[in-house]
Design a protein around this motif. Structure first.
Motif, short mmCIF file in Angstrom:
data_model
loop_
_atom_site.label_atom_id
_atom_site.label_comp_id
_atom_site.label_asym_id
_atom_site.label_seq_id
_atom_site.Cartn_x
_atom_site.Cartn_y
_atom_site.Cartn_z
N SER A 174 9.90 1.96 15.03
CA SER A 174 10.36 1.03 13.77
C SER A 174 9.67 0.67 12.72
O SER A 174 9.58 -0.37 12.20
CB SER A 174 11.56 0.24 14.15
N GLU A 175 8.40 1.37 12.48
CA GLU A 175 7.12 0.96 11.69
C GLU A 175 6.41 2.27 11.41
O GLU A 175 6.44 3.06 12.34
CB GLU A 175 6.31 -0.08 12.38
N TYR A 176 5.76 2.20 10.44
CA TYR A 176 4.73 3.17 9.85
C TYR A 176 3.79 2.71 8.91
O TYR A 176 4.19 1.90 8.11
CB TYR A 176 5.73 4.22 9.25
N GLU A 177 2.43 3.33 9.16
CA GLU A 177 1.47 2.98 8.20
C GLU A 177 1.24 4.10 7.10
O GLU A 177 0.97 5.25 7.43
CB GLU A 177 -0.06 2.77 8.98
N TRP A 178 1.52 3.67 5.78
CA TRP A 178 1.74 4.59 4.86
C TRP A 178 0.34 4.59 4.05
O TRP A 178 0.10 3.66 3.37
CB TRP A 178 3.04 4.56 3.98
N GLU A 179 -0.18 5.73 4.03
CA GLU A 179 -1.54 5.73 3.03
C GLU A 179 -1.32 5.95 1.75
O GLU A 179 -0.74 7.04 1.52
CB GLU A 179 -2.56 6.69 3.88
N THR A 180 -1.51 5.32 0.83
CA THR A 180 -1.24 5.39 -0.55
C THR A 180 -2.42 5.82 -1.60
O THR A 180 -2.22 5.81 -2.77
CB THR A 180 -0.67 4.31 -1.21
N THR A 181 -3.61 6.03 -1.00
CA THR A 181 -4.79 6.28 -1.65
C THR A 181 -4.54 7.72 -2.55
O THR A 181 -4.95 7.51 -3.87
CB THR A 181 -5.99 6.52 -0.75
N ALA A 182 -3.83 8.59 -2.33
CA ALA A 182 -3.67 9.79 -3.28
C ALA A 182 -2.47 9.44 -4.17
O ALA A 182 -2.03 10.76 -4.91
CB ALA A 182 -3.44 11.02 -2.21
N LEU A 183 -1.75 8.30 -4.29
CA LEU A 183 -0.67 8.47 -5.19
C LEU A 183 -1.06 7.71 -6.56
O LEU A 183 -1.82 6.84 -6.40
CB LEU A 183 0.40 7.45 -4.41
N PRO A 184 -0.47 8.16 -7.56
CA PRO A 184 -0.75 7.58 -8.95
C PRO A 184 -0.05 5.99 -8.80
O PRO A 184 0.72 5.83 -7.74
CB PRO A 184 0.16 8.29 -9.96
N GLU A 185 -0.88 4.95 -9.32
CA GLU A 185 -0.39 3.63 -9.12
C GLU A 185 0.96 3.63 -10.11
O GLU A 185 1.22 4.33 -10.71
CB GLU A 185 -1.28 2.72 -9.86
N GLY A 186 2.13 2.86 -9.39
CA GLY A 186 3.17 2.58 -10.05
C GLY A 186 4.30 2.03 -8.94
O GLY A 186 3.80 1.50 -7.87
N LYS A 187 5.18 1.81 -9.27
CA LYS A 187 6.46 1.15 -8.28
C LYS A 187 7.14 2.52 -7.80
O LYS A 187 7.59 3.49 -8.20
CB LYS A 187 7.38 0.34 -9.15
N TYR A 188 7.31 2.36 -6.46
CA TYR A 188 8.01 3.20 -5.63
C TYR A 188 8.85 2.69 -4.71
O TYR A 188 9.10 1.51 -4.66
CB TYR A 188 6.94 3.75 -4.49
N ARG A 189 9.81 3.51 -4.34
CA ARG A 189 10.86 3.11 -3.42
C ARG A 189 10.97 4.00 -2.09
O ARG A 189 10.46 5.28 -2.09
CB ARG A 189 12.41 3.26 -3.89
N LEU A 190 11.02 3.40 -0.85
CA LEU A 190 11.02 4.08 0.26
C LEU A 190 12.52 4.02 0.90
O LEU A 190 13.23 3.37 0.77
CB LEU A 190 10.03 3.48 1.17
N ARG A 191 12.81 5.45 1.58
CA ARG A 191 14.04 5.52 2.19
C ARG A 191 13.68 6.02 3.91
O ARG A 191 13.04 6.65 4.12
CB ARG A 191 14.81 6.66 1.49
N GLY A 234 13.36 -1.97 -1.67
CA GLY A 234 13.49 -2.22 -2.92
C GLY A 234 12.04 -1.89 -3.47
O GLY A 234 11.35 -1.01 -2.90
N PRO A 235 11.64 -2.08 -4.69
CA PRO A 235 10.52 -1.64 -5.27
C PRO A 235 9.19 -1.87 -4.57
O PRO A 235 8.99 -3.03 -4.04
CB PRO A 235 10.53 -2.17 -6.81
N VAL A 236 8.38 -1.07 -4.36
CA VAL A 236 7.31 -1.22 -3.60
C VAL A 236 5.90 -0.68 -4.64
O VAL A 236 5.98 0.29 -5.14
CB VAL A 236 7.16 -0.19 -2.45
N LEU A 237 5.06 -1.83 -4.68
CA LEU A 237 4.11 -1.54 -5.83
C LEU A 237 2.64 -0.73 -5.15
O LEU A 237 2.42 -1.16 -3.97
CB LEU A 237 3.61 -3.13 -6.36
N VAL A 238 2.52 0.26 -5.74
CA VAL A 238 1.27 1.20 -5.24
C VAL A 238 0.10 0.97 -6.32
O VAL A 238 0.45 1.31 -7.42
CB VAL A 238 1.52 2.48 -5.01
#
Length: 685
Positions: free
Chosen positions: A550-567, A589-593
């Motif tokens: 029930s956990e995960y390390e999400w690498e966001t380096t390759a994502l454009p900056e902005g607000k995201y949502r996770l499901r 809720g909103p997640v900042l990348v």
């Protein structure tokens, strides 16, 4: 998978005289698919209803004591018992100091002492003597009469009696921890004086030596003559509740550990006849009991112990085998030389206050209310073992009931949806002597019953009952994301306090979630993300990756900056066939990348006045600070408007107190809330 339900049984006084205690434990299984209740130990076979059967620590259920019930009117507790030569028994009770005579299944008042309780009785040369509290009196008893015989000086409680071959009686007393010797004439003297507050138990050895047990520090004394005593053993607890002599010079003693010395009961303010009965200055609580054996040389050996309750009574049978009555749950145990512990009787009483072995009959005296149980048979057609209530956790279908036994037994089951059987439960199913599928309806709880009607010598060693619970949907309750190295209390978008450590950027977000999984099925999780304002969900996992934690390390380096949502979707597919799989998903809720540092603009230094503007793509700006001439001491600067709270912030400050006169290199460092930072320099003159 085989399931072992949670255990209600553990191998294992003054305070325990009025103790109430109960225990109910349900199973806490964690498994998938078919599970099995597997009962094969003393722990698991105990806890239900045992009528005429005994359960041993070797895992066997066999015929045991079959007892009757004789209630004693106007008495709540049994303190002492004396078996008579005619097969009857006298029982001393409280809170009104009455003695009852039980013959067969009938009880009658034998004598009324008027004391608070009759704590001990002994028969010497045809005369019955009874000890009492709290007046320090010993009575001579006869049918319908209690005649005061001796009042011992400096003693309010007479706890135990013993007699030697010459007819002299020894009395254990408190609160000054004395043993008195009383001649047949009634003349008495102090035989032994201890440093303990109470001497509560006595026994006379085969060679005429006297043994005494104390309450206070829990000391067992061996008294060879007037004033001549040695300590046979100093127990870790506070009380040597009872002593009994075995065969070949052996001695048994039960010791209790309460954590502090127990206080003796006393009269209630309303008097001896008050329904309130005895009270104690401190609350009563259960202790830990242990049975010890001492051989003819005095060597100690712990034979049995329970950590959930203390022991109340001890007696040996004609063979010298010890029996112990408990201070909770109204049970009687025995143990053999191989340390095989056997539960021989399980009554409905709160405690077993006294045991008496006559020439032909055994009696157990219980409390709340005072009841005498006469052992009428050993096993027989009425011998029935009923399991404790077995909890499947959810409504379940029960499968093929099977067992291992040395002879034929008859089994039946009943089910219900309450933790204690009540009228809503099903009736007992028809008995079967061969393993078969359970016919009781689906339910959360079940009991199994076995009868010894066909073979009284049969020994039951194991019961197995498979079951499958209904599949319940797992529900995702919460989804959170934060920087990998941030604590749970830190938010991705929080602004650090002034003077605190600067934020540290990490492109890896640790995503965690909580799930309610009532049936404890193994789960698989799927993690998706989408950018705020977009409708397409994209897979956050690597190709072929199966997520079960029930956990995960999400690498966001390759994502454009902005607000995201996770499901997060939880599925119980690892534990169920496709047509029964249950799923549930929840969005965060909103997640900042934000992996881009802010930009420093319009950096100027006029005299000692520093002006700088910092702009970030997402913001907010979290911190602006400066250092002089490469020294690693950064000083915090304040926002022009007083608050860092937007993506575009300015600083306009006089730094005379920070930058000394002359030419210096001033470094300005700016952070955004994600921990990204940038550094710019300017020279001051």
């Amino acid at each position: 998978m085989r399931l072992k339900p949670a255990r209600a049984f553990a191998k294992g006084g003054l305070q325990g005289l009025f103790l109430a205690c109960s225990s109910l434990v349900a199973s806490n299984a964690a498994a998938v698919g078919t599970r099995t209740f597997d009962l094969d130990t003393l722990d698991e076979f105990s806890g239900g209803d045992l009528k005429g059967v005994a359960v041993s620590s070797d895992g066997g259920v066999r015929a045991g004591f079959n007892v009757g019930n004789v209630p004693l009117t106007d008495a709540s507790s049994s303190f002492s018992a004396l078996a008579l030569g005619d097969g009857s028994v006298l029982v001393g009770t409280g809170p009104s100091g009455k003695v009852f005579k039980v013959t067969g299944d009938r009880a009658a008042l034998f004598a009324d002492t008027g004391a608070l309780a009759v704590t001990a009785m002994i028969e010497v040369r045809g005369t019955i003597y009874a000890a009492s509290m709290p007046d320090g009196k010993i009575f001579k008893l006869s049918q319908g009469k209690a005649e005061p015989w001796v009042t011992l000086p400096n003693a309010s409680h007479v706890w135990a009696l013993a007699a030697d071959a010459r007819g002299a009686i020894f009395a254990a007393t408190g609160p000054e921890g004395r043993v008195y010797r009383i001649e047949p004439s009634g003349a008495n003297s102090v035989y032994f004086r201890s440093d303990e507050p109470h001497i509560v138990s006595l026994a006379l050895g085969e060679a005429g030596e006297l043994y005494a047990g104390s309450s206070g520090k829990g000391i067992l004394y061996k008294i060879a003559g007037p004033g001549r005593a040695v300590v046979l053993y100093d127990f870790s607890g506070e009380e040597v509740k009872a002593i009994a002599v075995g065969k070949k010079g052996t001695l048994y003693a039960i010791a209790n550990d309460y954590g502090e010395p127990p206080e003796p009961p006393k009269r209630s303010p309303a008097g001896a006849r008050s329904p309130a009965g005895p009270t104690s200055a401190k609350p009563v609580r259960p202790g830990k009991g242990a049975l010890w054996r001492f051989d003819a040389t005095g060597r100690p050996e712990k034979m049995m112990a329970h950590t959930e309750f203390h022991y109340m009574s001890l007696a040996t049978d004609a063979e010298g085998r010890p029996y112990v009555g408990t201070g909770a749950e109204g049970r009687v145990y025995t143990v053999d030389d191989a340390h095989t512990v056997t539960l021989v009787a399980d009554t409905d009483d709160r405690q077993i206050g006294a045991l008496a072995f006559g020439k032909s009959t055994t009696y157990l005296a219980g409390s709340d209310p005072a009841t005498v149980h006469r052992v009428v048979a050993q096993g027989g057609s009425e011998a029935v073992w009923t399991s404790k209530v077995l909890d499947a956790g959810l409504r379940a279908r029960f499968g093929h009931l099977s067992w291992h036994a040395s002879g034929p037994l008859e089994f039946s089951t009943r089910t219900g949806n309450t933790s204690s059987p009540d009228p809503t439960w099903s009736g007992w199913s028809a008995g079967t002597s061969a393993p078969t599928t359970v016919t009781s309806p689906a339910a959360r709880f079940i009991q199994v019953r076995a009868r010894w009607s066909r073979d009284p010598k049969a020994v039951l060693s194991e019961v197995m009952l498979p079951f499958v619970t209904e599949n319940v949907r797992p529900v995702v309750l919460e989804v959170e994301a934060r920087p990998k190295n941030a604590s749970k209390s830190e938010s991705k978008e929080s602004i650090p306090a002034s003077g605190s450590e600067p934020p540290k950027h990490d492109s890896v977000l640790k995503v965690t979630w909580r799930v309610d999984n009532p049936d404890n099925d193994s789960l698989r999780y799927r993690l998706n993300f989408r950018r705020e304002g977009q409708g397409v969900w994209r897979d956050a996992l690597r190709d072929g990756e199966i997520l079960t934690k029930s956990e995960y390390e999400w690498e966001t380096t390759a994502l454009p900056e902005g607000k995201y949502r996770l499901r997060v979707e939880a599925s119980d597919e690892p534990a169920n066939p496709p047509d029964l799989v249950q799923r549930h998903a929840l969005e965060s809720g909103p997640v900042l990348v934000d992996n881009t540092p802010p930009v420093v603009r319009d950096l100027t230094m006029t005299g000692r006045r520093l002006k700088v503007r910092v702009v970030d793509g997402l913001g907010p700006i979290a911190r602006v600070e400066m250092a002089v001439d490469g020294k690693p001491e950064f000083r915090t600067l304040g926002a022009s408007d007083g608050v860092f709270d937007t993506a575009d912030e300015s600083v306009d400050v006089d730094v005379t107190s920070i930058v000394p006169p002359g030419s210096h290199i001033v470094a300005v460092r700016a952070y955004d809330a994600a921990g990204n930072y940038t550094v710019r320099e300017i020279e001051s003159r």
